[in-house]
Design a protein around this motif. Sequence first.
Motif, PDB file in Angstrom:
ATOM      1  N   ARG A 117      19.989  21.107  11.788  1.00 25.73           N
ATOM      2  CA  ARG A 117      21.171  21.923  12.116  1.00 25.73           C
ATOM      3  C   ARG A 117      20.898  22.895  13.255  1.00 25.73           C
ATOM      4  O   ARG A 117      21.820  23.473  13.796  1.00 25.73           O
ATOM      5  N   LYS A 161      11.197  24.269  13.888  1.00 29.02           N
ATOM      6  CA  LYS A 161      11.942  25.468  13.471  1.00 29.02           C
ATOM      7  C   LYS A 161      11.050  26.678  13.171  1.00 29.02           C
ATOM      8  O   LYS A 161      11.364  27.788  13.592  1.00 29.02           O
ATOM      9  N   ASP A 168      13.081  29.567   6.805  1.00 28.93           N
ATOM     10  CA  ASP A 168      14.076  29.909   7.834  1.00 28.93           C
ATOM     11  C   ASP A 168      14.856  31.175   7.482  1.00 28.93           C
ATOM     12  O   ASP A 168      15.981  31.371   7.944  1.00 28.93           O
ATOM     13  N   ASP A 179      19.830  33.317   7.031  1.00 29.79           N
ATOM     14  CA  ASP A 179      19.230  32.003   7.213  1.00 29.79           C
ATOM     15  C   ASP A 179      19.465  31.667   8.687  1.00 29.79           C
ATOM     16  O   ASP A 179      20.614  31.586   9.114  1.00 29.79           O
TER      17      ASP A 179
HETATM   18 MG    MG Z   1      18.113  26.922   5.527  1.00 34.67          MG
END
Ligand code: MG
Length: 346
Positions: free
Chosen positions: A13, A23, A106, A221
């Motif tokens: 995402r 990430k 995250d 997040d």
């Molecule tokens: Mg997440």
Amino acid sequence: MKALILAGGKGTRLRPLTVYTPKPVVPLMNRPFLLFQIELLAMAGITDITLSLSYQPDKIEDQLGDGAEYGVRLSYVTEPNPLGTGGAYKWAFAKEAETALVFNGDILTDFDLSAMIAAHRDKASDATIALTPVIDPSRYGLVETDKCGSVVRFLEKPNPEEIDRLGTNLINAGIYILEPTVLPLIATGENASFEYNVFPEILNRKMGFNSFSLDGSYWKDIGTPESYLTAQMDFLNGDITGSILPKSQNSEIATTAAVDDRSLIAEGCVIKPNAKIINSVLGPGVHVEEKAFIENSVIWAHSRISASADVRGSVICRSCHIGKNVVVGCGSVLGDKTSLPDYSKV
Ligand code: MG
Ligand code: GDD
């Protein structure tokens, strides 16, 4: 107590940011994102930290090293294939006899973990989960508790009817304290999700499952480009406490360029006459040419913003070339090496 950071997701995402950068080390305020979590753990006295990885593990280890620089001991565990959040915990901690503090990789928060640890010990729970309120719980795990704060129901990614029925907006903040009594609920080497399998099973077995409210602390997040950008705007606004690198003394900023006090400029940037930078984060070696305008944006290392370009509310990744007079409008997210010819509008 040892910590486990779950950092094995693909960051889908967060694309295009995560196409070449995993990430956990996506730069946030010009530092690898996970450093904020590592510092938070160190502040609570937890210095033994395992990173649970499955995607681009070498790039993460190369950037974070053994942790000595940050006063912690980092170790890395890579799954043979993604085992899910619960499976990853079992894979990394199968033989662990100590309490584990588990962090979704995250989450950006300035929450004081020591208060949660004290509450977990007080109640002698098998598991304690941190909760935070959100406006729309549908992207999260919705948690129902009783009057004493014990968890009575956990619903991952609830649909609108379930949200209405439960009548709470408290969600799983992605921070857990788990006793080794949770480990036997998960089979080694098999895919298991905390959210869909392990938490429901803890409830099913009536084990001690408590909650702890983040209560007024910052929480986000950063798993989408929009929340990634917002988190940095929040940082610049002073809404979150955490280390920020000092403004670089090693950038060339023309005397007629205007850079506001909030903006964070890394080393090796060149900012030419009459350029204007407002409320933005510029990574190392960014070039901003004459009369370019940048506002509410994050620009990664070695990108070039050419003369009279206008960039607002955007994320521009590494080594991009934004041509002269280009307009990059709010919400744009440009992946590494994007090149926009002069006068383009995106
Ligand atoms: Mg997440
Ligand atoms: N090692 C490993 N292996 N890590 C994983 C795996 C895996 O197979 N799958 C996911 N992770 C890591 C991700 O890298 C991320 O840091 C964390 O686990 C959570 O996964 P996400 O994919 O980001 O989940 P989410 O954001 O949809 O939902 C989770 O977080 C919400 C809070 O932000 C859930 O825990 C929700 O209940 C929670 O509310």
